[in-house]
Design an enzyme around this catalytic site. Structure first.
Site, PDB file in Angstrom:
ATOM      1  N   GLU A  92      27.305   8.655 -30.190  1.00 24.64           N
ATOM      2  CA  GLU A  92      28.254   9.479 -30.942  1.00 24.64           C
ATOM      3  C   GLU A  92      27.760  10.896 -31.199  1.00 24.64           C
ATOM      4  O   GLU A  92      26.588  11.133 -31.432  1.00 24.64           O
ATOM      5  CB  GLU A  92      28.576   8.818 -32.295  1.00 24.64           C
ATOM      6  CG  GLU A  92      28.946   7.347 -32.226  1.00 24.64           C
ATOM      7  CD  GLU A  92      30.180   7.034 -31.384  1.00 24.64           C
ATOM      8  OE1 GLU A  92      30.836   7.968 -30.898  1.00 24.64           O
ATOM      9  OE2 GLU A  92      30.475   5.847 -31.204  1.00 24.64           O
ATOM     10  N   GLU A 150      41.085   0.997 -31.323  1.00 21.54           N
ATOM     11  CA  GLU A 150      39.645   0.740 -31.374  1.00 21.54           C
ATOM     12  C   GLU A 150      39.154   0.903 -32.811  1.00 21.54           C
ATOM     13  O   GLU A 150      39.358   1.953 -33.422  1.00 21.54           O
ATOM     14  CB  GLU A 150      38.883   1.740 -30.489  1.00 21.54           C
ATOM     15  CG  GLU A 150      38.969   1.448 -29.016  1.00 21.54           C
ATOM     16  CD  GLU A 150      38.108   2.421 -28.200  1.00 21.54           C
ATOM     17  OE1 GLU A 150      37.179   3.031 -28.765  1.00 21.54           O
ATOM     18  OE2 GLU A 150      38.382   2.564 -27.009  1.00 21.54           O
TER      19      GLU A 150
END
EC number: 4.2.1.20
Length: 262
Positions: free
Chosen positions: A57, A46
């Site tokens: 995040e 990824e």
């Protein structure tokens, strides 16, 4: 056609899927790390395209986004790097970024550029299932698989998400943002069973996995494990010298998921 490459990556047992923020500390280092991860046994990689407001995040990946953007990384430079990587490695590559990044680039233009650079899929953690079509239609016609996420709170929607899923399903193991966790309490097995009841598609678990023990446990309940923050931490710690350290970590984690018996 690369459409089944993501699914094929799960063909030889349990998959290990590392994540890296592109451009932290710089793209040359990212390129070296990705090659090292491929060599160390990563099944899918990824590639995070940095964004100024990465809502999913935690602090580790947020800081990496800030560093990468401060270093002048752009989506075009990342496409160029992906093209160079594709000439060197055969591991499937997936971009992970935010709707805004794709949208401001031009969704069709983004998909076309990603696919022609040899990228196989796209993950957009901030796009709810109800708004997915805006991105999945261009992805379908452009040859990019849009990977769906299922969270512990998806409940009734999980079946719907599973039925429309492509490539593999990203099962989010914990509520909240990405980051290393001491323990993962979600019943991942139940999430995976729910998906498989609707569609025969690989399920990989991410968010919070950092140790070989966690990876082994998650891979036992699913088809693979995804790790981001723990790798991004190594990049922050070792900077331009991170590649061998990340490779060692990936090798360890890959061995752990291969030991998992589902």
């Amino acid at each position: 056609m690369s459409m089944s490459r993501l699914r094929e990556a799960f063909g030889s047992g349990k998959a290990f899927i590392p994540f890296i923020t592109c451009g932290d500390p710089d793209l040359e280092t990212t390129e070296n790390i990705v090659c090292a991860m491929a060599e160390a046994g990563a099944d899918i990689i990824e590639l995070g395209i940095p964004f100024s407001d990465p809502t999913a995040e935690g602090p580790v990946i947020q800081a990496a986004n800030v560093r990468a953007l401060a270093g002048g990384v752009t989506t075009d430079k990342i496409f160029a790097m992906a093209r160079r990587l594709r000439a060197k490695i055969s591991v499937p590559l997936v971009f992970m970024t935010y709707a805004n990044v794709v949208y401001s680039y031009g969704t069709e233009r983004f998909v076309k550029a990603a696919a022609s650079a040899g990228v196989d899929g796209l993950i957009l953690p901030d796009v709810p299932f109800e708004e997915k079509e805006e991105f999945s239609a261009p992805c379908r016609s452009g040859g990019l698989e849009l990977v769906s996420l299922i969270a512990p709170t998806s409940n009734d929607r999980a079946a719907m998400i599973a039925r429309a899923a492509e490539g593999f399903v990203y099962c989010v193991s914990s509520l909240g943002v990405t980051g290393v966790r001491g323990e993962i309490t979600t019943d991942v097995g139940a999430m995976v069973r729910l998906v498989k009841r609707e569609k025969d598609i690989p399920c990989a678990v991410g968010f919070g996995i950092s140790t070989p023990e966690q990876a082994r446990a998650m891979a036992a309940a699913a088809d693979g494990a995804i790790v981001g923050s723990a790798i991004v931490k190594l990049c922050a710690r070792y900077g331009k010298e991170a590649a061998p350290h990340v490779a060692r970590y990936v090798r360890e984690m890959k061995a752990a998921v291969m030991e998992a018996v589902g």
